[in-house]
Design a protein around this motif. Structure first.
Motif, PDB file in Angstrom:
ATOM      1  N   UNK A  22       0.871  -1.150   0.151  1.00  0.00           N
ATOM      2  CA  UNK A  22      -0.002   0.142   0.070  1.00  0.00           C
ATOM      3  C   UNK A  22       0.989   1.192   0.026  1.00  0.00           C
ATOM      4  N   UNK A  23       0.464   2.242  -0.886  1.00  0.00           N
ATOM      5  CA  UNK A  23       1.302   3.447  -1.044  1.00  0.00           C
ATOM      6  C   UNK A  23       0.651   4.638  -0.240  1.00  0.00           C
ATOM      7  N   UNK A  24       1.310   5.743  -0.124  1.00  0.00           N
ATOM      8  CA  UNK A  24       0.836   6.611   1.044  1.00  0.00           C
ATOM      9  C   UNK A  24      -0.552   7.336   0.255  1.00  0.00           C
ATOM     10  N   UNK A  25      -0.608   7.358  -0.911  1.00  0.00           N
ATOM     11  CA  UNK A  25      -1.699   7.676  -1.656  1.00  0.00           C
ATOM     12  C   UNK A  25      -2.849   6.798  -1.786  1.00  0.00           C
ATOM     13  N   UNK A  26      -2.749   5.815  -1.285  1.00  0.00           N
ATOM     14  CA  UNK A  26      -3.748   4.637  -1.322  1.00  0.00           C
ATOM     15  C   UNK A  26      -4.548   4.547  -0.107  1.00  0.00           C
ATOM     16  N   UNK A  27      -4.207   5.058   1.066  1.00  0.00           N
ATOM     17  CA  UNK A  27      -4.813   4.918   2.273  1.00  0.00           C
ATOM     18  C   UNK A  27      -5.071   6.459   2.956  1.00  0.00           C
ATOM     19  N   UNK A  28      -6.303   6.284   3.460  1.00  0.00           N
ATOM     20  CA  UNK A  28      -6.736   7.582   4.196  1.00  0.00           C
ATOM     21  C   UNK A  28      -6.732   7.143   5.645  1.00  0.00           C
ATOM     22  N   UNK A  29      -5.952   7.867   6.759  1.00  0.00           N
ATOM     23  CA  UNK A  29      -5.795   7.420   7.949  1.00  0.00           C
ATOM     24  C   UNK A  29      -6.538   8.356   9.051  1.00  0.00           C
ATOM     25  N   UNK A  30      -7.318   7.798   9.598  1.00  0.00           N
ATOM     26  CA  UNK A  30      -8.260   8.530  10.788  1.00  0.00           C
ATOM     27  C   UNK A  30      -7.633   7.971  12.081  1.00  0.00           C
ATOM     28  N   UNK A  31      -7.933   8.984  12.913  1.00  0.00           N
ATOM     29  CA  UNK A  31      -7.609   8.593  14.356  1.00  0.00           C
ATOM     30  C   UNK A  31      -8.946   9.301  15.318  1.00  0.00           C
ATOM     31  N   UNK A  32      -8.965   8.322  16.511  1.00  0.00           N
ATOM     32  CA  UNK A  32      -9.725   8.826  17.655  1.00  0.00           C
ATOM     33  C   UNK A  32      -9.174   9.882  18.520  1.00  0.00           C
ATOM     34  N   UNK A  33      -9.852   9.667  19.878  1.00  0.00           N
ATOM     35  CA  UNK A  33      -9.186  10.696  20.876  1.00  0.00           C
ATOM     36  C   UNK A  33      -8.608   9.765  22.025  1.00  0.00           C
ATOM     37  N   UNK A  34      -7.766  10.242  22.383  1.00  0.00           N
ATOM     38  CA  UNK A  34      -7.003   9.536  23.475  1.00  0.00           C
ATOM     39  C   UNK A  34      -5.411   9.338  23.245  1.00  0.00           C
TER      40      UNK A  34
ATOM     41  N   UNK B 241     -15.142   9.001  19.764  1.00  0.00           N
ATOM     42  CA  UNK B 241     -15.903   7.714  19.695  1.00  0.00           C
ATOM     43  C   UNK B 241     -16.709   8.020  18.182  1.00  0.00           C
ATOM     44  N   UNK B 242     -16.513   9.078  17.600  1.00  0.00           N
ATOM     45  CA  UNK B 242     -17.385   9.226  16.562  1.00  0.00           C
ATOM     46  C   UNK B 242     -16.645   8.816  14.848  1.00  0.00           C
ATOM     47  N   UNK B 243     -15.548   8.818  14.815  1.00  0.00           N
ATOM     48  CA  UNK B 243     -14.876   8.398  13.825  1.00  0.00           C
ATOM     49  C   UNK B 243     -15.445   7.129  12.971  1.00  0.00           C
ATOM     50  N   UNK B 244     -16.105   6.484  13.718  1.00  0.00           N
ATOM     51  CA  UNK B 244     -16.564   5.192  12.878  1.00  0.00           C
ATOM     52  C   UNK B 244     -17.793   5.805  12.104  1.00  0.00           C
ATOM     53  N   UNK B 245     -18.622   6.710  12.541  1.00  0.00           N
ATOM     54  CA  UNK B 245     -19.644   7.390  11.905  1.00  0.00           C
ATOM     55  C   UNK B 245     -19.159   8.209  10.782  1.00  0.00           C
ATOM     56  N   UNK B 246     -18.012   8.801  10.863  1.00  0.00           N
ATOM     57  CA  UNK B 246     -17.340   9.716   9.817  1.00  0.00           C
ATOM     58  C   UNK B 246     -16.981   8.734   8.645  1.00  0.00           C
ATOM     59  N   UNK B 247     -16.381   7.704   9.256  1.00  0.00           N
ATOM     60  CA  UNK B 247     -15.957   6.607   8.284  1.00  0.00           C
ATOM     61  C   UNK B 247     -16.807   6.230   7.202  1.00  0.00           C
ATOM     62  N   UNK B 248     -18.014   6.065   7.783  1.00  0.00           N
ATOM     63  CA  UNK B 248     -19.235   5.701   6.949  1.00  0.00           C
ATOM     64  C   UNK B 248     -19.562   6.429   5.947  1.00  0.00           C
ATOM     65  N   UNK B 249     -19.471   7.838   6.121  1.00  0.00           N
ATOM     66  CA  UNK B 249     -19.808   8.851   4.970  1.00  0.00           C
ATOM     67  C   UNK B 249     -18.531   8.949   4.109  1.00  0.00           C
ATOM     68  N   UNK B 250     -17.349   8.796   4.715  1.00  0.00           N
ATOM     69  CA  UNK B 250     -16.176   8.752   3.762  1.00  0.00           C
ATOM     70  C   UNK B 250     -16.101   7.741   2.765  1.00  0.00           C
ATOM     71  N   UNK B 251     -16.336   6.509   3.574  1.00  0.00           N
ATOM     72  CA  UNK B 251     -16.122   5.321   2.696  1.00  0.00           C
ATOM     73  C   UNK B 251     -17.424   5.353   1.553  1.00  0.00           C
ATOM     74  N   UNK B 252     -18.524   6.045   1.724  1.00  0.00           N
ATOM     75  CA  UNK B 252     -19.596   6.118   0.684  1.00  0.00           C
ATOM     76  C   UNK B 252     -18.913   7.115  -0.435  1.00  0.00           C
TER      77      UNK B 252
END
Lengths: 280, 388
Positions: free
Chosen positions: A40-52, A72-83
């Motif tokens: 996987x190259x750096x352009x192939x992956x978007x990296x998200x993070x939570x809090x803590x 705790x909401x990064x999973x919901x953001x990922x739903x929209x981003x995935x779409x």
């Protein structure tokens, strides 16, 4: 980590500001090894993070695109981003135990139910360590923390027959694994498989916090002692009923068994648009 | 133009389609459920996506995710859901994400009365999240046609300002039926004073410069730019920081990108103001329709009355309340939120008439104008008489 850091990480973010003896760096390194192994190259992956601890230490370390969600909401953001993103772009989320198994559990379960194409690395240090060491939902029962001076009274997600990975499996996750931060190639291979999965994957990493869980819960800042306690946690000697115990390895591999959320949504949208849809 | 006879809910959905909305996420709630239902039918036909969320917090986060992926997104709710937006609303303000939020206000607090119109989120729409250090953009329709036009405008303003825009409606506007016109081409769109601003993508890894400029393309992920955005205080380069000077720069951008271009947001209508009236009625949304009728009737009866109807609520248009008059603010609540803000902006007496879920009658308003002109106290409302 040098060549991996040079290839995949932002120089301004290395070294991290993690406490001395923290196991998070080992988890971070295994992710990069798996990324390298997957090609996987750096352009192939978007990296998200939570809090803590996990969110703060890993946010914007990736040379590619990064985002950090609210707690705790990064999973919901990922739903929209995935779409919105093309199918071939990977989404990786590095989050802590409080984020995934506490404040964000509802969103995490719904993300698994939808089989959203994300790889979640839940880096678990048995509590809220960045806020000073309060107990979380995997902290073994009875342990002393800064918010349980007489020992935790509530059961966690890793005891009395409960396993958070079983809950995620029932919710619909298609790849699940658990490792300690001390494990080597096996753990890297699990992350590689998780990244390979088109649907929802979660790899649960248990890692030691020396500053809080070690110092207060285990009454020691001695890294050797702390590591031995964590190894015992995974060892067969500590069967359920004889102390906290978890198993390591892939617990569920159902890659390809269910349609991925965004791919299914896109194809359904096309069908409806073209009048080819059939009501179930 | 195509003419429809439908609800404000349907009008806003058609507006979203015309504005290029690519993803709608919502959670069922009266009286905004119909927007979600219409969207679930309409989005796929327009090539967009409908995602029903597990709660309102998730709904707005899903919209943020979609926007970060390059789509125009929208959500719709009522008061109990609007308050759950607090968490993602702040994220979208701070990370400067364009998206559109509809609030069909009902009677609160909490669940209150689901099927009656309210105006309880006037201040919440100014401070929809914690922390301060920002301005918000809020539009307020009073008709089905305006529900359409303001939703198209909200999408354009969101893109230009890189910020969430709230369309603060009420249950009478969203559930009410009326004829409305929908443009079928660019020329007809322009004839309604509307434009569609296409989604662009920020070209570099940097965040935004410390300036008041608008029309800077928003950060989009997944294009290999090395972009980063988060809930942390950002530097211009996109790194997270705990430097207070950097935060001040960020806060000033969030505030002044809106204030420096507020002429793009400011909207109001007046009636009878050219005659320098003694009594000025102030309202927004559904009450403004009764107010207009009452002011016309009062003037017919020789009373010195005029009215101001706010079409945009935030930034607040202080300058509209500089003229010497007695101001009478009419709202769908019992606590007088707009009245409080008019009191802050005006240097003259401010009076308030409001009830929960019920519009005043034009006759009541004319009587109030008459009393104010004579320097008398306002009569208690019908509801208050019943309470007593």
């Amino acid at each position: 980590m040098d060549y991996l850091a040079e290839r995949y990480l932002r120089p301004r973010k290395i070294p991290s500001t993690a406490c001395s003896g923290c196991g998070l760096g080992q988890v971070h390194k295994k992710i990069l090894l798996a990324v390298e192994q997957s090609g996987i190259g750096t352009d192939d992956l978007v990296w998200g993070t939570g809090i803590g601890c996990t969110g703060r230490q890993t946010f914007n370390t990736w040379k590619g695109d990064n985002f950090a969600g609210t707690h705790g909401r990064v999973y919901a953001m990922a739903v929209g981003l995935r779409a919105a993103l093309p199918e071939e772009k990977k989404i990786l989320l590095t989050v802590g135990d409080g984020d995934a198994f506490g404040i964000g559990l509802s969103h995490l379960l719904h993300c698994a139910r939808r089989n959203v194409g994300v790889t979640v690395i839940a880096a678990d240090n048995f509590g809220y360590q960045s806020t000073g060491g309060q107990y979380g939902y995997t902290t073994p029962q009875g342990f002393v923390t800064d918010s349980s001076p007489y020992g935790t009274r509530e059961p966690g997600w890793l005891q009395d027959g409960a396993d958070i990975l079983d809950i995620l499996k029932s919710a619909g996750a298609t790849f699940l694994a658990r490792h300690s931060s001390f494990e080597g190639q096996k753990a890297v291979d699990s992350i590689e498989k998780a990244l390979d999965n088109k649907g929802f994957s979660l790899v649960h990493f248990i890692y030691p916090c020396v500053t809080h869980f070690g110092a207060v819960g285990l009454n020691s800042r001695d890294n050797g002692k702390i590591v031995r306690w964590f190894e015992e946690l995974f060892s067969a000697k500590n069967r359920p009923g004889r102390g906290p115990h978890v198993t390591s390895g892939i617990t569920h591999d159902a890659r390809g068994s269910r349609p991925e959320f965004a791919a299914a949504l896109r194809s359904r949208t096309r069908e409806i648009r073209e009048g080819r849809h059939v009501q179930a | 133009m195509k003419t429809y006879f439908d609800t404000g809910n349907a009008a806003m959905v058609e507006a979203a389609v015309i504005a290029g909305c690519g993803l709608f996420s919502g959670y069922p709630i009266t009286p905004a459920t119909e927007i979600a239902e219409h969207m679930s039918r309409r989005m796929p036909l327009a090539g967009g996506m409908y995602i029903q969320a597990e709660d309102e917090t998730a709904a707005l986060h899903i919209c943020i995710g979609g926007a970060l992926g390059g789509l125009k997104t929208m959500t719709a709710t009522s008061g109990p859901g609007y308050v759950l937006y607090a968490d993602p609303y702040g994220w979208a303000i701070s990370a400067e994400v364009p998206l559109v939020i509809v609030n069909a206000q009902r009677v609160g607090p909490v669940s209150g009365i689901t099927g009656a119109p309210g105006q309880g989120e006037f201040y919440l729409s100014r401070y929809p999240t914690h922390g301060g250090n920002f301005e918000t953009v809020v539009l307020a329709p009073n008709s089905v046609q305006e529900a359409f036009t303001m939703t198209v405008q909200a999408f354009a303003l969101a893109e230009r300002f890189r910020t969430p825009v709230t369309v603060l409606a009420d249950q009478l506007v969203t559930d009410g039926y009326a004829s409305f016109s929908v443009p079928e081409n660019d020329e007809e769109l322009r004839a309604l004073g509307l434009r569609v601003v296409p989604r662009r993508a920020h070209p570099g890894p940097d965040f935004y410069p410390a300036c008041d400029d608008i029309d800077i393309p928003p950060v989009v992920l997944g294009r290999g730019t090395g972009a980063a955005c988060s809930d942390w205080t950002p530097t211009e380069e996109g790194y997270d920081t705990e430097d207070t000077v950097e935060h001040m720069r960020h806060a000033r951008r969030l505030i002044y990108k809106i204030l420096a271009h507020r002429e793009l947001v400011d909207r109001y209508e007046t009636c009878g103001m050219e005659n320098d009236p003694d009594i000025v009625l102030v309202s927004y949304g559904s009450p403004s329709r009764v107010v207009l009728g009452a002011v016309k009737e009062a003037r017919r009866q020789g009373l010195s009355a005029g009215c101001i109807r706010l079409q945009s609520l935030w930034p607040f248009q202080d300058e509209l309340f500089r003229r010497k008059a007695d101001y009478l603010v009419v709202e769908l609540n019992a606590d007088g939120q707009l009245a409080r803000e008019v009191e802050r902006a005006a240097r003259y007496p401010v009076h308030f008439m409001g009830a929960c879920g019920e519009l005043p009658s034009a006759a009541e308003l004319v009587e109030a104008i008459r009393r104010l002109e004579r320097g008398e106290e306002l009569p208690p409302s019908t509801d208050e008489r019943e309470i007593r």
